[in-house]
Design a protein around this motif. Structure first.
Motif, PDB file in Angstrom:
ATOM      1  N   SER A 211       4.224   1.198  -5.293  1.00  0.00           N
ATOM      2  CA  SER A 211       4.331   0.593  -6.637  1.00  0.00           C
ATOM      3  C   SER A 211       3.696  -0.922  -6.254  1.00  0.00           C
ATOM      4  O   SER A 211       3.478  -1.615  -7.398  1.00  0.00           O
ATOM      5  CB  SER A 211       5.876   0.463  -7.139  1.00  0.00           C
ATOM      6  N   ALA A 212       3.636  -1.437  -5.054  1.00  0.00           N
ATOM      7  CA  ALA A 212       3.358  -2.679  -4.722  1.00  0.00           C
ATOM      8  C   ALA A 212       1.794  -2.828  -4.658  1.00  0.00           C
ATOM      9  O   ALA A 212       1.146  -1.877  -5.109  1.00  0.00           O
ATOM     10  CB  ALA A 212       3.634  -3.014  -3.128  1.00  0.00           C
ATOM     11  N   GLU A 213       1.284  -4.140  -5.034  1.00  0.00           N
ATOM     12  CA  GLU A 213      -0.035  -4.246  -5.049  1.00  0.00           C
ATOM     13  C   GLU A 213      -0.543  -5.490  -4.089  1.00  0.00           C
ATOM     14  O   GLU A 213      -0.220  -6.446  -4.245  1.00  0.00           O
ATOM     15  CB  GLU A 213      -0.390  -4.787  -6.701  1.00  0.00           C
ATOM     16  N   PRO A 214      -1.420  -4.817  -3.363  1.00  0.00           N
ATOM     17  CA  PRO A 214      -1.819  -3.740  -2.987  1.00  0.00           C
ATOM     18  C   PRO A 214      -0.545  -2.767  -2.539  1.00  0.00           C
ATOM     19  O   PRO A 214       0.414  -3.190  -1.750  1.00  0.00           O
ATOM     20  CB  PRO A 214      -2.878  -3.809  -2.006  1.00  0.00           C
ATOM     21  N   PRO A 215      -0.651  -1.377  -2.269  1.00  0.00           N
ATOM     22  CA  PRO A 215       0.525  -0.579  -1.921  1.00  0.00           C
ATOM     23  C   PRO A 215       0.703  -0.798  -0.334  1.00  0.00           C
ATOM     24  O   PRO A 215      -0.121  -1.217   0.629  1.00  0.00           O
ATOM     25  CB  PRO A 215      -0.180   0.876  -2.095  1.00  0.00           C
TER      26      PRO A 215
ATOM     27  N   ARG B 272      -0.637   7.013  -8.606  1.00  0.00           N
ATOM     28  CA  ARG B 272       0.481   6.062  -8.264  1.00  0.00           C
ATOM     29  C   ARG B 272       1.910   6.287  -9.195  1.00  0.00           C
ATOM     30  O   ARG B 272       2.919   6.251  -8.793  1.00  0.00           O
ATOM     31  CB  ARG B 272       0.333   4.557  -8.380  1.00  0.00           C
TER      32      ARG B 272
ATOM     33  N   GLN C 178      -4.511   5.353 -10.804  1.00  0.00           N
ATOM     34  CA  GLN C 178      -3.263   4.949 -11.586  1.00  0.00           C
ATOM     35  C   GLN C 178      -2.275   6.095 -11.960  1.00  0.00           C
ATOM     36  O   GLN C 178      -1.120   5.652 -11.517  1.00  0.00           O
ATOM     37  CB  GLN C 178      -3.896   4.079 -12.681  1.00  0.00           C
TER      38      GLN C 178
ATOM     39  N   GLU D  29      -6.043   4.648  -1.368  1.00  0.00           N
ATOM     40  CA  GLU D  29      -6.589   3.202  -1.556  1.00  0.00           C
ATOM     41  C   GLU D  29      -7.517   2.751  -0.587  1.00  0.00           C
ATOM     42  O   GLU D  29      -7.388   3.047   0.828  1.00  0.00           O
ATOM     43  CB  GLU D  29      -5.323   2.260  -1.721  1.00  0.00           C
TER      44      GLU D  29
END
Length: 276
Positions: free
Chosen positions: A123-127, A66, A63, A85
């Motif tokens: 910053s996206a989830e997931p990257p 990121r 975290q 990741e």
């Protein structure tokens, strides 16, 4: 006789090995049980050990990494096999969505297709990552470099101040106009204050004429950020000059070209009329 000697040698070897094992295990047991026998006042090392091991939280590290990448804005570069990741969102080299993939599958895909991996949206989830060729990465870097050169460097705009009297001599006014032009070339704003002279015969609009005269020495370079306005109860006038924007400079150049063409066309028309 030889058999008896051999048996004694084997027994001695076994006994020596057992002693070594007991010493090793005994030392390990003493080290493990020693903290339990310490008094409560001596439990500080245990606490420091627990605090130290808390820093090895892999989730927290990811975290923080990121957040750091999002804040710093990491440069466009090849990630390679160092994918932090486990699960990532992957796009192929043409921009097609390959969906969510495990990093082991992504590495296998890189080897099979001889591609590189570039981080697109951390910053996206997931990257989000994208597969790219070496040529694509080079072209993207060049494009970003050209964009950086073309973009104006943002920074605080300085405002220079200049004050003089309306009775100023023409030579001194020319000197001040050159100083203002140098400030404008450095993209500074210039606040000019002209105090009304003590000469009773001075025209009322003389201060405005001085402002216009200064501005005319910088065609295509500056304009009024704020037009001349009275201050100090009408005893002075103040205005602010600013450099032209890139768009205004282009418009000025286009206007000059049109004026030049109109003059040339007008001269040609006059000559034709004279010939008739």
């Amino acid at each position: 006789m030889a058999a008896v000697f051999l048996n004694r040698l084997i027994l001695q070897t076994v006994k020596t090995e057992n002693n070594c094992i007991r010493r090793c295990f005994g030392k390990h047991i003493v080290q493990r049980t020693a903290p339990a026998q310490l008094s409560p006042a001596a439990s500080a090392p245990r606490l420091s050990f627990l605090i130290h091991t808390k820093a090895f939280s892999t989730i927290q590290d990811i975290q923080d990494e990121r957040k750091k990448k999002k804040k710093d804005g990491t440069a466009f570069s090849n990630t390679g096999r160092k994918i932090s990741e486990r699960i990532i969102h992957v796009l192929d080299e043409k921009g097609n969505d390959l969906g969510i993939m495990h990093r082991a599958d992504v590495i296998r895909l890189l080897d099979e297709r001889d591609l590189r991996l570039v981080q697109k949206n951390p910053s996206a989830e997931p990257p989000q990552y994208q597969l790219m060729t070496g040529i694509q990465i080079h072209e993207e870097r060049m494009r970003l470099r050209e964009r950086e050169k073309a973009s104006p460097k943002t920074g605080p705009t300085l405002t220079k101040e200049l004050t003089f009297s309306s009775n100023i001599a023409q030579h001194d006014l020319d000197t001040k106009s050159k100083q203002i032009q140098q400030w404008i070339e450095k993209k500074h704003k210039v606040q000019i204050t002209i105090k009304k002279g003590k000469n009773a015969d001075e025209p009322e609009n003389k201060m405005e004429e001085i402002f216009n005269q200064i501005l005319q020495t910088m065609p295509g370079m500056a304009t009024f950020s704020s037009k001349p306005q009275p201050i100090r109860g009408g005893k002075a006038l103040m205005c602010v000059l600013r450099p032209l924007t890139k768009k205004e400079e282009n418009e000025y150049q286009e206007t000059q070209k049109k004026d030049t063409l109109n003059k040339e066309n007008g001269n040609d028309t006059d000559s034709d009329v004279l010939q008739l």
